[in-house]
Design a protein around this motif. Structure first.
Motif, PDB file in Angstrom:
ATOM      1  N   ARG A 119      34.619  52.674  24.017  1.00 60.87           N
ATOM      2  CA  ARG A 119      33.697  52.432  22.909  1.00 60.87           C
ATOM      3  C   ARG A 119      33.162  51.012  22.814  1.00 60.87           C
ATOM      4  O   ARG A 119      32.336  50.734  21.931  1.00 60.87           O
ATOM      5  CB  ARG A 119      34.385  52.793  21.573  1.00 60.87           C
ATOM      6  CG  ARG A 119      34.839  54.244  21.490  1.00 60.87           C
ATOM      7  CD  ARG A 119      35.215  54.623  20.093  1.00 60.87           C
ATOM      8  NE  ARG A 119      36.284  53.746  19.589  1.00 60.87           N
ATOM      9  CZ  ARG A 119      36.623  53.687  18.311  1.00 60.87           C
ATOM     10  NH1 ARG A 119      36.004  54.419  17.418  1.00 60.87           N
ATOM     11  NH2 ARG A 119      37.599  52.891  17.928  1.00 60.87           N
ATOM     12  N   LEU A 120      33.603  50.116  23.680  1.00 56.74           N
ATOM     13  CA  LEU A 120      33.186  48.722  23.540  1.00 56.74           C
ATOM     14  C   LEU A 120      33.074  48.062  24.908  1.00 56.74           C
ATOM     15  O   LEU A 120      33.994  48.145  25.729  1.00 56.74           O
ATOM     16  CB  LEU A 120      34.211  47.957  22.684  1.00 56.74           C
ATOM     17  CG  LEU A 120      33.826  46.530  22.275  1.00 56.74           C
ATOM     18  CD1 LEU A 120      32.750  46.561  21.199  1.00 56.74           C
ATOM     19  CD2 LEU A 120      35.049  45.766  21.772  1.00 56.74           C
ATOM     20  N   TRP A 121      31.942  47.437  25.157  1.00 55.30           N
ATOM     21  CA  TRP A 121      31.723  46.613  26.347  1.00 55.30           C
ATOM     22  C   TRP A 121      31.412  45.204  25.881  1.00 55.30           C
ATOM     23  O   TRP A 121      30.410  44.984  25.184  1.00 55.30           O
ATOM     24  CB  TRP A 121      30.554  47.150  27.172  1.00 55.30           C
ATOM     25  CG  TRP A 121      30.881  48.326  28.024  1.00 55.30           C
ATOM     26  CD1 TRP A 121      31.505  49.482  27.634  1.00 55.30           C
ATOM     27  CD2 TRP A 121      30.598  48.480  29.417  1.00 55.30           C
ATOM     28  NE1 TRP A 121      31.626  50.340  28.686  1.00 55.30           N
ATOM     29  CE2 TRP A 121      31.083  49.757  29.800  1.00 55.30           C
ATOM     30  CE3 TRP A 121      29.987  47.660  30.362  1.00 55.30           C
ATOM     31  CZ2 TRP A 121      30.962  50.228  31.095  1.00 55.30           C
ATOM     32  CZ3 TRP A 121      29.869  48.138  31.662  1.00 55.30           C
ATOM     33  CH2 TRP A 121      30.359  49.401  32.020  1.00 55.30           C
ATOM     34  N   VAL A 134      29.229  38.302  24.510  1.00 56.22           N
ATOM     35  CA  VAL A 134      28.075  38.991  25.083  1.00 56.22           C
ATOM     36  C   VAL A 134      28.291  40.501  24.992  1.00 56.22           C
ATOM     37  O   VAL A 134      29.377  41.000  25.314  1.00 56.22           O
ATOM     38  CB  VAL A 134      27.866  38.595  26.564  1.00 56.22           C
ATOM     39  CG1 VAL A 134      26.617  39.274  27.128  1.00 56.22           C
ATOM     40  CG2 VAL A 134      27.771  37.077  26.708  1.00 56.22           C
ATOM     41  N   ALA A 135      27.264  41.208  24.550  1.00 53.86           N
ATOM     42  CA  ALA A 135      27.238  42.668  24.587  1.00 53.86           C
ATOM     43  C   ALA A 135      26.271  43.072  25.695  1.00 53.86           C
ATOM     44  O   ALA A 135      25.060  43.173  25.458  1.00 53.86           O
ATOM     45  CB  ALA A 135      26.795  43.234  23.243  1.00 53.86           C
ATOM     46  N   PRO A 136      26.739  43.255  26.942  1.00 49.94           N
ATOM     47  CA  PRO A 136      25.818  43.437  28.076  1.00 49.94           C
ATOM     48  C   PRO A 136      24.926  44.664  27.960  1.00 49.94           C
ATOM     49  O   PRO A 136      23.784  44.637  28.421  1.00 49.94           O
ATOM     50  CB  PRO A 136      26.760  43.526  29.281  1.00 49.94           C
ATOM     51  CG  PRO A 136      28.106  43.822  28.729  1.00 49.94           C
ATOM     52  CD  PRO A 136      28.141  43.242  27.364  1.00 49.94           C
ATOM     53  N   GLY A 162      37.337  36.777  13.058  1.00 50.76           N
ATOM     54  CA  GLY A 162      37.733  38.176  13.102  1.00 50.76           C
ATOM     55  C   GLY A 162      37.666  38.784  14.486  1.00 50.76           C
ATOM     56  O   GLY A 162      37.604  40.008  14.626  1.00 50.76           O
ATOM     57  N   VAL A 163      37.683  37.965  15.524  1.00 45.92           N
ATOM     58  CA  VAL A 163      37.625  38.445  16.906  1.00 45.92           C
ATOM     59  C   VAL A 163      39.044  38.474  17.469  1.00 45.92           C
ATOM     60  O   VAL A 163      39.723  37.441  17.525  1.00 45.92           O
ATOM     61  CB  VAL A 163      36.727  37.548  17.775  1.00 45.92           C
ATOM     62  CG1 VAL A 163      36.802  37.978  19.240  1.00 45.92           C
ATOM     63  CG2 VAL A 163      35.288  37.613  17.280  1.00 45.92           C
ATOM     64  N   GLU A 164      39.484  39.656  17.883  1.00 45.91           N
ATOM     65  CA  GLU A 164      40.817  39.822  18.454  1.00 45.91           C
ATOM     66  C   GLU A 164      40.678  40.058  19.954  1.00 45.91           C
ATOM     67  O   GLU A 164      40.332  41.157  20.395  1.00 45.91           O
ATOM     68  CB  GLU A 164      41.525  41.019  17.801  1.00 45.91           C
ATOM     69  CG  GLU A 164      41.592  40.980  16.274  1.00 45.91           C
ATOM     70  CD  GLU A 164      42.597  39.981  15.741  1.00 45.91           C
ATOM     71  OE1 GLU A 164      43.365  39.432  16.563  1.00 45.91           O
ATOM     72  OE2 GLU A 164      42.618  39.757  14.521  1.00 45.91           O
ATOM     73  N   THR A 348      33.844  41.780  16.746  1.00 46.42           N
ATOM     74  CA  THR A 348      33.217  42.171  18.008  1.00 46.42           C
ATOM     75  C   THR A 348      32.163  43.251  17.825  1.00 46.42           C
ATOM     76  O   THR A 348      31.554  43.694  18.797  1.00 46.42           O
ATOM     77  CB  THR A 348      34.276  42.692  18.999  1.00 46.42           C
ATOM     78  OG1 THR A 348      34.983  43.793  18.403  1.00 46.42           O
ATOM     79  CG2 THR A 348      35.269  41.598  19.365  1.00 46.42           C
ATOM     80  N   MET A 349      31.940  43.676  16.594  1.00 44.22           N
ATOM     81  CA  MET A 349      30.977  44.741  16.332  1.00 44.22           C
ATOM     82  C   MET A 349      29.605  44.174  16.001  1.00 44.22           C
ATOM     83  O   MET A 349      29.486  43.172  15.276  1.00 44.22           O
ATOM     84  CB  MET A 349      31.455  45.620  15.169  1.00 44.22           C
ATOM     85  CG  MET A 349      32.836  46.227  15.374  1.00 44.22           C
ATOM     86  SD  MET A 349      32.964  47.204  16.901  1.00 44.22           S
ATOM     87  CE  MET A 349      31.787  48.507  16.536  1.00 44.22           C
TER      88      MET A 349
END
Length: 358
Positions: A119-121, A134-136, A162-164, A348-349
């Motif tokens: 669900r996450l790159w 970066v969200a490629p 809030g970045v884990e 990260t969202m």
């Protein structure tokens, strides 16, 4: 055979140097790589059951200290892992997601991390001065000025943004941040093999998190597998990572500074509303792992689906159809008919803030 030495794997990876002998002492003896009288390796069944071991075995703590010291002695490495994470839905049902995570590191302050899950790159670049997320697939990126060691980076990102980042313990073991003094239980489970590599399997408990760590035997006591279980959640969700190590790499400095891809759009990284100062008495690592496997409802941002008439100041995770990016005064917006949405990272969202026409 361990992959702690070998060719540089960076092209294949994308889509604790002081040798330490592992001594056999006390309760750890049953799990050491000794040789039987006939020259054969001891059978796994010869290990004592974990429940018979001392609850906080000093020999286990010492062995983990050797692992930590070895990790801290490495000047550069790449570690890649196959991961699974359980997530508890609002209904109480537990589901599992898989992925690949990698860290490419040069001590003390260079890091490139990639995360590829169901669900996450994401990619993260840290050159000791700036952290870029970066969200490629979306072609978004955000940069924030940060300084300090990689070990301190993880706590700063969690506390202030809030970045884990995953597998932070690989960088905090052997430092003041590792929380080893707050481990209430540490026992030897027995010998094991991870990808053909002889290891010792340890079980730990700290706060509301149970740990299992498989440590490679021999002169390179690397952690080869990790399992973390949130015991204060009824469903006891788990995070699992199986690790492959490459310690012979020599990355170039430019690998840790992000160069925007063609058409990449810079957005903002939203800081947490109320940053909490680090507390010496708080087990920050245990809290981080508890959050990593906590119910999904606790981690959800309060974002709604796009309304037919969006309210200024509301946020959404998805855009309505027929949007086009527009740049005004150096800020990029998504213009969707008569409404404007400003993309931003929250943790990260990626979310979209409805704003007044610029």
């Amino acid at each position: 055979m361990a992959k702690s030495k070998g060719t540089d794997p960076v092209s294949r990876a994308r889509p604790f140097l002081i040798p330490i002998a592992l001594a056999c002492a006390g309760m750890l003896l049953a799990g050491c790589a000794t040789t039987a009288a006939d020259g054969s390796a001891p059978a796994a069944e010869s290990a004592q059951p974990a429940q018979a071991a001392i609850e906080r075995d000093p020999a286990v703590i010492d062995r983990l200290g050797q692992m930590s010291a070895y990790l801290r002695s490495l000047k550069s490495f790449q570690v890649t892992s196959q991961t699974t994470v359980d997530e508890v839905l609002e209904s109480g049902r537990k589901v599992q997601f898989g992925g690949t995570v990698g860290h490419r590191y040069v001590a003390p302050d260079k890091l490139h991390t990639f995360v590829r899950t169901d669900r996450l790159w994401r990619d993260f670049y840290y050159d000791g001065k700036t952290l870029t997320q970066v969200a490629p697939q979306m072609n978004y990126y955000a940069s924030v000025p940060l300084a300090g060691s990689v070990a301190s980076l993880f706590g700063t990102l969690s506390r202030d943004y809030g970045v884990e980042l995953p597998l932070a313990d690989l960088f905090t073991w052997g430092t003041a941040e590792d929380g080893i003094d707050r481990v209430s239980s540490a026992t030897l489970v027995g010998p094991a093999s991870i990808d053909g590599t002889d290891c010792d399997h340890f079980a730990l408990r700290r706060g509301g998190v149970d740990w299992q760590v498989w440590v490679q035997r021999g002169a390179q006591p690397l952690p080869r597998k990790l399992v973390m279980t949130a015991t204060d959640v009824p469903q006891q969700p788990q995070y699992t990572a199986q690790l492959n190590w490459f310690t012979a790499i020599r990355p170039r400095a430019r690998e840790f500074t992000y160069a925007p891809a063609r058409g990449a759009i810079r957005i903002i990284q939203v800081p947490t509303v109320k940053p909490q100062p680090p507390a010496a008495s708080a087990d920050a690592n245990a809290n981080r792992h508890r959050r990593a496997v906590a119910p999904a409802a606790a981690a959800k941002a309060k974002a709604t689906a796009p309304a037919s008439t969006p309210v200024i100041g509301s946020v959404t995770r998805t855009l309505p159809p027929a949007c086009v990016p527009v740049q005004m005064s150096g800020v990029v917006y998504q213009q969707c008919r008569g409404s404007y949405y400003q993309p931003q990272y929250v943790g990260t969202m990626v979310q979209y803030l409805v704003v007044s026409p610029p």
